[in-house]
Design a protein around this motif. Structure first.
Motif, mmCIF file in Angstrom:
data_model
loop_
_atom_site.group_PDB
_atom_site.id
_atom_site.type_symbol
_atom_site.label_atom_id
_atom_site.label_comp_id
_atom_site.label_asym_id
_atom_site.label_seq_id
_atom_site.Cartn_x
_atom_site.Cartn_y
_atom_site.Cartn_z
ATOM 1 N N PHE A 1 14.591 -65.134 -75.670
ATOM 2 C CA PHE A 1 13.278 -65.146 -76.293
ATOM 3 C C PHE A 1 13.310 -64.332 -77.580
ATOM 4 C CE2 PHE A 1 12.361 -65.517 -71.682
ATOM 5 C CZ PHE A 1 11.824 -66.796 -71.705
ATOM 6 N N ALA A 2 12.344 -64.551 -78.452
ATOM 7 C CA ALA A 2 12.273 -63.817 -79.720
ATOM 8 C C ALA A 2 12.294 -62.308 -79.491
ATOM 9 C CB ALA A 2 11.025 -64.231 -80.499
ATOM 10 N N ASP A 3 11.667 -61.859 -78.411
ATOM 11 C CA ASP A 3 11.640 -60.420 -78.108
ATOM 12 C C ASP A 3 13.024 -59.860 -77.758
ATOM 13 O OD1 ASP A 3 8.939 -60.395 -78.560
ATOM 14 O OD2 ASP A 3 8.378 -60.341 -76.436
ATOM 15 N N ASP A 4 14.009 -60.732 -77.540
ATOM 16 C CA ASP A 4 15.371 -60.296 -77.214
ATOM 17 C C ASP A 4 16.204 -59.974 -78.453
ATOM 18 O OD1 ASP A 4 15.155 -60.617 -74.391
ATOM 19 O OD2 ASP A 4 15.482 -62.779 -74.616
ATOM 20 N N ALA A 5 15.673 -60.189 -79.639
ATOM 21 C CA ALA A 5 16.471 -60.066 -80.865
ATOM 22 C C ALA A 5 17.114 -58.693 -81.021
ATOM 23 C CB ALA A 5 15.629 -60.410 -82.087
ATOM 24 N N GLU B 1 19.568 -57.732 -86.501
ATOM 25 C CA GLU B 1 18.410 -58.226 -85.753
ATOM 26 C C GLU B 1 17.890 -59.525 -86.371
ATOM 27 O OE1 GLU B 1 14.033 -56.717 -84.218
ATOM 28 O OE2 GLU B 1 15.525 -55.210 -84.783
ATOM 29 N N ARG C 1 17.441 -63.057 -84.490
ATOM 30 C CA ARG C 1 16.214 -63.861 -84.501
ATOM 31 C C ARG C 1 16.512 -65.306 -84.915
ATOM 32 N NH1 ARG C 1 12.052 -60.950 -83.370
ATOM 33 N NH2 ARG C 1 11.963 -58.749 -83.873
ATOM 34 N N ALA C 2 17.382 -65.481 -85.894
ATOM 35 C CA ALA C 2 17.736 -66.826 -86.349
ATOM 36 C C ALA C 2 18.481 -67.600 -85.261
ATOM 37 C CB ALA C 2 18.575 -66.744 -87.623
ATOM 38 N N ILE D 1 18.265 -67.138 -81.997
ATOM 39 C CA ILE D 1 17.297 -67.447 -80.941
ATOM 40 C C ILE D 1 16.380 -68.586 -81.382
ATOM 41 C CG2 ILE D 1 15.309 -66.564 -79.658
ATOM 42 C CD1 ILE D 1 16.804 -63.770 -79.774
ATOM 43 N N ALA D 2 15.919 -68.555 -82.619
ATOM 44 C CA ALA D 2 15.019 -69.602 -83.120
ATOM 45 C C ALA D 2 15.704 -70.957 -83.162
ATOM 46 C CB ALA D 2 14.496 -69.232 -84.508
ATOM 47 N N SER E 1 17.977 -72.010 -81.046
ATOM 48 C CA SER E 1 18.412 -72.435 -79.717
ATOM 49 C C SER E 1 17.537 -73.580 -79.232
ATOM 50 C CB SER E 1 18.327 -71.260 -78.739
ATOM 51 O OG SER E 1 18.828 -71.619 -77.472
#
Length: 172
Positions: free
Chosen positions: A19-23, A47, A51-52, A54-55, A57
């Motif tokens: 999730f985005a919060d995992d960045a 970080e 985020r990139a 994760i986004a 995925s």
């Protein structure tokens, strides 16, 4: 299994989507020991890079979080990458603090078995550098064998997963 695992649990892991919060946690576990082995990760891995990743995925490249048994701490990442012809590639990296504790073997085995169960007849492969003995040993423990063929990435060899037979004969 769809292109994203919803959730898997093992004795020591909870495997969920990233999730985005995992960045921040993802950036923290993705150090030089990881970026030097995973060709598509920049060094240093920031970080913003996390985020990139994760986004992006979803679809053919899905990255899963491997969390501790409580589902809180991020201990690793397992990627499932769809290839042409019903083939899936598995890739992974784990935090230095959990290496050598069996967490990666347990988590990768769970993902491979879930993938095989959800996609009967699919081929599951991994690419591994011949000098990465720890990763090769992990892959062999869960049923991967060398194909003798080069992988798509420079210096990598292709390994293929073979499901264990439902029976065995212990006679020689």
């Amino acid at each position: 299994m769809t292109d994203t695992l919803l959730a898997l649990s093992t004795d020591h892991c909870r495997i969920t989507p990233l999730f985005a919060d995992d960045a921040r946690a993802l950036a923290a576990i993705t150090d030089e020991t990881v970026t030097s082995q995973v060709h598509f990760l920049p060094a240093p891995f920031t970080e913003a890079d996390a985020r990139a990743l994760i986004a992006g995925s979803g679809g053919g490249d899905v990255f899963h979080a491997v969390r501790d048994e409580r589902g809180l701490d991020l201990n690793g990442v397992i990627g499932v990458h769809r290839r042409p012809g019903g083939e899936y590639e598995i890739g992974y990296w784990f935090a230095a603090r959990v290496r050598g504790k069996g967490i990666a073997t347990e988590a990768v085995r769970a993902v491979v078995e879930a993938l095989a169960a959800s996609r009967p007849g699919c081929s599951i492969v991994a690419e591994c550098h011949p000098d990465n003995e720890r990763s090769r040993a992990l892959l062999r423990r869960i049923g991967f064998v060398s194909t003798g063929r080069a992988g798509k990435r420079p210096g990598r060899m292709l390994m293929a997963w073979r499901a264990a037979p439902a029976w065995r004969i212990d006679v020689c």
